[in-house]
Each structure stands twice: as structure tokens, then as C-alpha cells.
Design an enzyme around this catalytic site. Structure first.
Site, PDB file in Angstrom:
ATOM      1  N   GLU A  64       0.839  -1.213   0.000  1.00  0.00           N
ATOM      2  CA  GLU A  64       0.000   0.000   0.000  1.00  0.00           C
ATOM      3  C   GLU A  64       0.867   1.253   0.000  1.00  0.00           C
ATOM      4  O   GLU A  64       1.856   1.332   0.731  1.00  0.00           O
ATOM      5  CB  GLU A  64      -0.929   0.001   1.216  1.00  0.00           C
ATOM      6  CG  GLU A  64      -2.132  -0.891   1.004  1.00  0.00           C
ATOM      7  CD  GLU A  64      -3.105  -0.832   2.170  1.00  0.00           C
ATOM      8  OE1 GLU A  64      -2.892  -0.057   3.104  1.00  0.00           O
ATOM      9  OE2 GLU A  64      -4.093  -1.600   2.116  1.00  0.00           O
ATOM     10  N   ASP A 208     -10.792   8.155 -22.463  1.00  0.00           N
ATOM     11  CA  ASP A 208     -10.683   6.729 -22.149  1.00  0.00           C
ATOM     12  C   ASP A 208     -10.206   6.018 -23.407  1.00  0.00           C
ATOM     13  O   ASP A 208     -10.992   5.728 -24.305  1.00  0.00           O
ATOM     14  CB  ASP A 208     -12.043   6.209 -21.681  1.00  0.00           C
ATOM     15  CG  ASP A 208     -11.975   4.761 -21.206  1.00  0.00           C
ATOM     16  OD1 ASP A 208     -10.985   4.076 -21.533  1.00  0.00           O
ATOM     17  OD2 ASP A 208     -12.910   4.328 -20.510  1.00  0.00           O
ATOM     18  N   THR A 234      -7.006   0.785 -20.132  1.00  0.00           N
ATOM     19  CA  THR A 234      -6.697  -0.573 -19.703  1.00  0.00           C
ATOM     20  C   THR A 234      -5.353  -0.922 -20.330  1.00  0.00           C
ATOM     21  O   THR A 234      -4.905  -0.287 -21.287  1.00  0.00           O
ATOM     22  CB  THR A 234      -7.755  -1.583 -20.189  1.00  0.00           C
ATOM     23  OG1 THR A 234      -7.911  -1.427 -21.597  1.00  0.00           O
ATOM     24  CG2 THR A 234      -9.096  -1.354 -19.511  1.00  0.00           C
ATOM     25  N   ARG A 243      -4.018  -7.879 -17.502  1.00  0.00           N
ATOM     26  CA  ARG A 243      -5.271  -7.205 -17.145  1.00  0.00           C
ATOM     27  C   ARG A 243      -4.977  -6.185 -16.068  1.00  0.00           C
ATOM     28  O   ARG A 243      -4.554  -6.530 -14.970  1.00  0.00           O
ATOM     29  CB  ARG A 243      -6.301  -8.206 -16.634  1.00  0.00           C
ATOM     30  CG  ARG A 243      -6.548  -9.332 -17.612  1.00  0.00           C
ATOM     31  CD  ARG A 243      -7.829 -10.054 -17.299  1.00  0.00           C
ATOM     32  NE  ARG A 243      -8.946  -9.284 -17.793  1.00  0.00           N
ATOM     33  CZ  ARG A 243      -9.352  -9.271 -19.067  1.00  0.00           C
ATOM     34  NH1 ARG A 243      -8.715  -9.987 -19.972  1.00  0.00           N
ATOM     35  NH2 ARG A 243     -10.370  -8.535 -19.431  1.00  0.00           N
TER      36      ARG A 243
END
Ligand SMILES: *Cc1c(COP(=O)(O)O)cnc(C)c1O
Length: 428
Positions: A64, A208, A234, A243
Site C-alpha cells: 500500500e 478513455d 486498460t 489485465r
């Protein structure tokens, strides 16, 4: 690919020993991906190197935070991995800032909302049935229930995004965020035109480019850098990585984007994915990738020509990109039965709504076809007439109720695929 096969083989052996039931399914999937002609525009074949990073020990780590500012010790390898991924993303796309932690495209878009809008704000995006994405404010998505989503479309006569409509909707509804890009838009996205509309109404422009990132990296589609405030992509579509997703922006938005991703939306980043993104970005910066990107577009253009010549009705009349959308109404066949028949014939596509759809969303009129995966296997324009002919035979066989055709085509497809092994395959 031969030199990496043993590594993958070892992984398969371990899986087969520990969980034969699961291993058998993975093996069957490998076979399916090897034997079939995969025409889903959002899919691809990653390299053996990307697969290896994805399956690496990095999956064991928690990290994190961001490089140099972590909440966990033991980051001596993870920090440089994430820095490599970020630096390569910035260099490849010419962006000042990159965040490589979003788990996938949908969470990356949520981070855009969190960074730039408040619940209830208006967002303007391409409507889902017109080729937009769910997360651009469509009502079944959280982005359409927690925000006021307004949808623009494509023109009925041209099948292209109606920029006059975008501008008039923007002036009327004063959106906080305007999204451009989509999932079934075959034509070039005019980032400059969207930027000028966003500037006129004081909106944040989110580009996008999930479908287009590989084409942008390969120099065959204009870049949104310099036009959009924030760029979402992506990493697993035309870009040919694992992915995952990335957010790119100018330095002025870096802090708010990073805060939106962590701690705003996510916990620990998926370090195995980050590593695989770094590998994919290195591959995308190489000269072979430009050749691939050019071939993706050339293959789609030729396949479109060949389909049109056989009577297929293409939305917008063709394509500038990697994808084609065809309305099967004139064949007297709906999209879903056509897609199912093609699947049985070894040709994998998806049924899709077409603009101004007259059927229902889960039983629409069209199929969507893309060339990234077949191009990654080395198929070229010379193969497109054959592919168009197979699609024609199968769609006609549905209209004529002749299921025997599927079996013939399946055999022919498998024969061609055997001659063009896919990157990363065969495994084991
Ligand atoms: C694929 C896609 C997404 C969502 O990505 P997931 O990884 O499936 O969540 C978002 N926007 C666009 C335009 C896409 O094509």
C-alpha cells in the site's frame, strides 16, 4: 517463444499435480485460444514474458502506498518495479504523470470521478448502446446512479460521433466531466475537438483510450496527450499487457489522481500486474510494436472491405481502428445466434448493439469484430478475404439453417491457426 516454454511448462506441472480439475480447465482454455480465430476487439495474446511476470512471486507482496512512501517494509524490489512501469508509461505516451495501480479499467474510471467530481454532478459520455462504456455514466453502472449521466451518440447517417450534439449537450447540461472514447466506436476519436468543447464549458476532459492505447503507442491513432486532463487506459487490450489499467495526466493533476486511486478507492496494488505492465510497456516501445499496430489497422480495414463486398452492413461504413461493428439485419439473422454459430465454427466474436438499435440489448442486431489478437499471431491482410468468407458462410448458414457448415469452417480455421502459433503458446 520456444525458450520460455519450459518455465510455463513447470507452472503447468505444479498446477496439474495440485489441482488436476482446475489444470484441465486451464489446459482446455490454452487449446481453445490456440485453435480458434479470436476476433473480440478487446482481447489479445500477451507475450510469454508478460505471462511470466503475471505469474511471478510478486503476487505474494503487499505494498500500500507509492514508491518511497509505503505502509509496508520489504519494498526494495517492488519500488523499482513500480518506478520502471511509471517511467515507461510516461516515456511511451509522453505524459508527465502516470499511475499504474488501478486494478482494471472500471476502477480507473471510478478514480477519475473521485478525483474530479462530487456525487450528483453531471457527466457526459457516449451512451452505451451507441458504443460507449458502462462507466461513462450509464444508468446500470454506479457511475450513472451516483452521478447524473448524460449520453451522446453517433449520427444516424454517418455512424460517427456527433460532435455538434456533444457540444450542444455540454452547453445545456454543463457537465463536470466529459468522457470520450468507447468500446464499439470504429472511427478515430477527435481528442482535439472534445478538448475544445470541454474548455468551452469548463469541464474536465477524460479520454478513455482503453481500446486504443496500443494504436496510440504504435503511432496509428492520434494521442490524447496534450488534449485531455486525464487519460484512462486498460493495459490488456490493443496495448497487449496484463489485465490492469493506468491513469496518465499532466503534473498539475498528479496528486489528486494518486490520492483518488490510493487511499481513495483501492488498497494494495497488484504488484505482479505492475511488473507485467512494465514488461508490456517495454515491448510497446520497441520497433516491432509499431509494425504490429500498423498491421492491426490494415487488417481491420481490409477485413471491413472484404465484408462490405460480401454484403455486410458496417456501422460508419468501415473503420479507422482495430474494430468493426456490423449490423446483420439485412441477413435476417440476429447478433446472438450469429455469434453462437461463429463460435461453434471456431471464430470468436461478441454480439453487440448497433446505433439506433431496434432489438433488445441482450438480443441485439450486430456483431463486433476486432483484429488485435489475430495480428499478434502474425496473420496479415492476405488472410482477410478468407476470414470474411468464413464469416459469410457461417452467417448465411444461420439464415439457411444449415449447421453442417459450422463444422467444415471449424476444421479450416483450426488448420490456419495451427500454422500461426500464438505468442505465449503452446504451454506445456
Ligand atoms: C474495457 C473498457 C473499460 C473497462 O475495463 P475493465 O478492465 O473491463 O474494467 C473501460 N472503458 C473502456 C472504453 C473500455 O473499453
Amino acid at each position: 517463444m520456444a525458450q520460455t516454454a519450459p518455465v510455463l511448462h513447470r507452472a503447468t506441472d505444479a498446477l496439474a499435480a495440485a489441482d488436476p480439475e482446475l489444470a484441465a480447465l486451464v489446459c482446455a482454455e490454452e487449446r481453445l485460444q490456440a485453435d480458434t480465430l479470436r476476433l473480440i476487439p478487446s482481447e489479445n495474446y500477451v507475450s510469454a514474458a508478460v505471462l511470466a511476470a503475471t505469474g511471478s512471486v510478486l503476487t505474494n507482496k503487499y505494498s500500500e502506498g507509492y514508491p518511497g512512501r509505503r505502509y509496508y517494509e520489504g519494498q526494495q524490489n517492488v519500488d523499482p518495479i513500480e518506478e520502471l512501469a511509471r517511467d515507461r508509461a510516461k516515456a511511451l505516451f509522453g505524459a508527465e504523470h502516470a499511475n499504474v495501480q488501478p486494478y482494471s479499467g472500471s476502477p480507473a474510471n471510478l478514480a477519475v470521478y473521485l478525483a474530479f467530481a462530487k456525487p450528483g454532478d453531471t457527466v457526459l459520455g457516449c451512451a452505451l448502446p451507441m458504443g460507449g462504456h458502462l462507466t461513462h455514466g450509464w444508468d446500470v453502472s454506479v457511475t450513472g446512479t451516483w452521478f447524473r449521466g448524460i449520453g451522446y451518440g453517433v449520427r444516424r447517417d454517418t455512424g460517427r460521433v456527433d460532435l455538434d450534439e456533444v457540444r450542444s449537450l455540454a452547453l445545456r447540461t454543463r457537465p463536470r466531466i466529459i468522457f470520450c472514447g468507447g468500446t464499439a466506436l470504429p472511427r478515430t476519436v477527435d481528442f482535439a475537438a472534445f478538448a475544445s468543447i470541454a474548455a468551452e464549458v469548463g469541464a474536465v476532459l477524460a479520454a478513455d483510450m482503453s481500446h486504443l492505447a496500443g494504436l496510440v503507442a504504435g503511432g496509428v491513432h492520434p494521442s490524447p496527450v496534450g488534449h485531455a486532463d486525464v487519460i484512462v487506459t486498460t493495459t490488456h487490450k490493443t496495448l497487449r499487457g496484463p489485465r490492469g489499467a493506468m491513469l496518465l495526466s499532466g503534473a498539475e493533476h498528479a496528486k489528486r489522481i494518486d490520492k483518488a486511486v490510493f487511499p481513495g478507492l483501492q488498497g494494495g496494488p497488484h504488484n505482479h500486474t505492475t511488473a507485467a505492465i512494465a514488461v508490456a510497456l517495454k515491448e510497446a516501445a520497441g520497433p516491432d510494436f509499431r509494425t504490429y499496430a500498423r498491421a492491426v489497422v490494415a487488417n481491420a480495414a481490409r477485413l471491413g472491405d472484404e465484408l462490405a463486398a460480401r454484403g455486410f452492413d458496417l456501422v460508419s461504413g468501415g473503420t479507422d481502428t482495430h474494430l468493426l461493428l456490423t449490423d446483420l439485419t439485412s441477413w435476417g439473422v440476429a447478433g446472438k445466434p450469429a455469434a453462437k454459430a461463429l463460435d461453434r465454427a471456431g471464430i470468436v466474436v461478441n454480439h453487440n448493439t448497433v446505433p439506433y438499435e431496434t432489438r433488445r440489448p441482450f438480443d441485439p442486431s450486430g456483431i463486433r469484430i476486432g483484429t488485435p489478437a489475430l495480428t499478434s499471431r502474425g496473420l496479415g491482410v492476405e488472410h482477410m478475404p478468407q476470414i470474411a468468407e468464413w464469416i459469410t458462410r457461417v452467417v448465411r448458414s444461420v439464415a439457411e439453417d444449415r449447421p453442417d457448415v459450422e463444422k467444415q469452417v471449424r476444421g479450416e480455421v483450426a488448420e490456419l491457426m495451427a500454422a500461426y502459433p500464438a505468442p505465449g503458446l503452446p504451454v506445456g
